[in-house]
Design a protein around this motif. Structure first.
Motif, mmCIF file in Angstrom:
data_model
loop_
_atom_site.group_PDB
_atom_site.id
_atom_site.type_symbol
_atom_site.label_atom_id
_atom_site.label_comp_id
_atom_site.label_asym_id
_atom_site.label_seq_id
_atom_site.Cartn_x
_atom_site.Cartn_y
_atom_site.Cartn_z
ATOM 1 N N SER A 130 0.806 4.972 -2.382
ATOM 2 C CA SER A 130 0.208 3.716 -2.831
ATOM 3 C C SER A 130 0.756 3.253 -4.169
ATOM 4 O O SER A 130 0.660 2.069 -4.513
ATOM 5 N N LEU A 131 1.348 4.164 -4.944
ATOM 6 C CA LEU A 131 1.866 3.827 -6.274
ATOM 7 C C LEU A 131 3.379 4.023 -6.373
ATOM 8 O O LEU A 131 3.972 3.680 -7.403
ATOM 9 N N ALA A 132 3.998 4.539 -5.344
ATOM 10 C CA ALA A 132 5.396 4.969 -5.414
ATOM 11 C C ALA A 132 6.350 3.868 -5.823
ATOM 12 O O ALA A 132 7.308 4.109 -6.565
ATOM 13 N N MET A 133 6.123 2.640 -5.369
ATOM 14 C CA MET A 133 7.111 1.585 -5.555
ATOM 15 C C MET A 133 6.628 0.477 -6.475
ATOM 16 O O MET A 133 7.121 -0.647 -6.426
ATOM 17 N N LEU A 134 5.660 0.809 -7.322
ATOM 18 C CA LEU A 134 5.202 -0.153 -8.317
ATOM 19 C C LEU A 134 6.079 -0.079 -9.567
ATOM 20 O O LEU A 134 6.578 0.978 -9.924
ATOM 21 N N TRP A 135 6.282 -1.202 -10.223
ATOM 22 C CA TRP A 135 6.929 -1.284 -11.535
ATOM 23 C C TRP A 135 8.293 -0.600 -11.509
ATOM 24 O O TRP A 135 9.130 -0.930 -10.682
ATOM 25 N N TYR A 136 8.554 0.336 -12.396
ATOM 26 C CA TYR A 136 9.828 1.050 -12.457
ATOM 27 C C TYR A 136 10.088 1.801 -11.158
ATOM 28 O O TYR A 136 11.235 1.954 -10.720
#
Length: 371
Positions: A130-136
């Motif tokens: 769920s957070l792997a491809m957020l932001w950097y």
């Protein structure tokens, strides 16, 4: 063309394909003919080249470390992982800091920002879909996934060394098929399965890395070769397939059963010491340098894209501003060269020498900066 010169250039081609894909997601290249635009929209497959090539090059560089096909000692494993960190983390950290500076400047932070930063900082974002491809992590997820491969490589290589050449070929076919299954599963269940689970989660991409390791063993130990004519045919077939069917099935890796054979054939041809006729340009001196800065090129596009997205949110840039693609590419190249010369190369040399002293081994000699 010397051995591996072409593989150095191939790294940049993969990074450039991903760059064009990332630009296309934000500034759609709608002026392209439909088949070409579809191939560009499949640019996420450039990461597949990284993963397969990584397995091949690590096998090339470390095959001599396992003469008896024995599992690694604790000392060897520690030194191997520290060398991997020395190779990738300095440039990776600079990219993260620049993304942080851009986000602070734009006053735009993805939630939950402290957790996202912590995951990216420790390179474990790809384990949390769920957070792997957020932001950097939008691009750095692949570094996180690659590091998972590094953790396994010292155990994977000696196990595969025990397998005969004939059986390695059978395993390679099975691995290529297996590499398409996560993408196929997503394509069939895209409304109920999170995309990142089948795309960024490390175990789902492991078959691509294993394919590179097996290919390395076949080429280096069993004299496996692919002709340039066959390679060109596989590349053309893959391009035609993606142009026709690429957009019909979501998930990117669902197309691995076509993409990976073309990638592996190209790697096999470029790894041969005899001069290549069709692909000689990939190993040219300009391409070699671009290949050496390819990791920095990949990293530097991430803060640039964070900035571009922030400017688009503020309506300062709109999706039709396609003219920005060329200056963005130029800026990316310049910053990549600066990051490579100023940080990546120097930090790698310094940290490698310290690791060598720590473990009383020879200083790491990088193979064309590929390992």
């Amino acid at each position: 063309m010397k051995a591996l010169d072409g593989l150095t250039g191939l790294r940049f081609l993969a990074a450039f394909y991903v760059f064009v894909f990332h630009i296309h997601l934000r500034l759609p290249l709608s002026f392209l003919p439909a088949p070409a635009e579809t191939i560009v929209s499949m640019g996420a497959l450039g990461v597949n080249i990284f993963f397969v090539l990584s397995g091949f090059i690590l096998t090339y560089a470390h095959l001599k470390d396992f003469p008896a096909s024995e599992l690694p000692t604790a000392t060897y494993y520690k030194s191997f992982m520290l060398k991997r960190m020395a190779r990738i983390y300095p440039a990776y950290l600079v990219g993260l800091v620049l993304c942080l500076a851009v986000s602070i400047g734009l006053n735009h932070y993805p939630a939950p920002f402290p957790l996202v930063v912590a995951l990216d900082l420790t390179m474990i974002q790809s384990y949390f879909p769920s957070l792997a491809m957020l932001w950097y992590g939008g691009g750095a997820w692949s570094v996180s996934t690659e590091f998972f491969f590094y953790l396994l490589f010292p155990f994977l290589l000696p196990l595969l060394l025990k397998v005969s050449g004939t059986n390695l070929r059978y395993i390679l076919v099975a691995v290529v098929v297996a590499s398409s299954l996560p993408g196929l599963y997503y394509a069939l269940h895209e409304h109920t399965v999170r995309f990142q689970t089948t795309y960024a989660f490390p175990p789902s991409r492991l078959p691509e890395f294993i394919a590179g390791v097996i290919l390395g063993l076949l080429v280096l130990r069993h004299n496996f070769r692919v002709s340039e004519r066959v390679t060109l045919g596989l590349i053309i077939f893959a391009a035609l397939y993606l142009a026709k069917f690429g957009a019909r099935a979501p998930g990117y890796t669902v197309h691995n059963f076509v993409a990976l054979p073309a990638i592996m054939a190209l790697i096999c041809v470029l790894a041969q010491e005899d001069k290549s006729l069709l692909f000689r340009w990939v190993g040219s001196k300009p391409m070699q340098y671009l290949g050496r800065i390819s990791f920095s090129f990949y990293i530097m596009q991430l803060p640039i894209l964070v900035l571009l997205e922030g400017l688009m949110l503020s309506k300062f840039v709109v999706a039709s501003d396609l003219y920005l693609a060329i200056p963005i590419l130029a800026i990316n190249l310049v910053l990549a060269a600066v990051l490579y010369e100023g940080v990546e190369k120097r930090a790698h040399k310094f940290l490698s020498s310290r690791i060598a002293k720590l473990y009383n081994i020879k200083a790491l000699q990088p193979v064309k900066n590929l390992v």
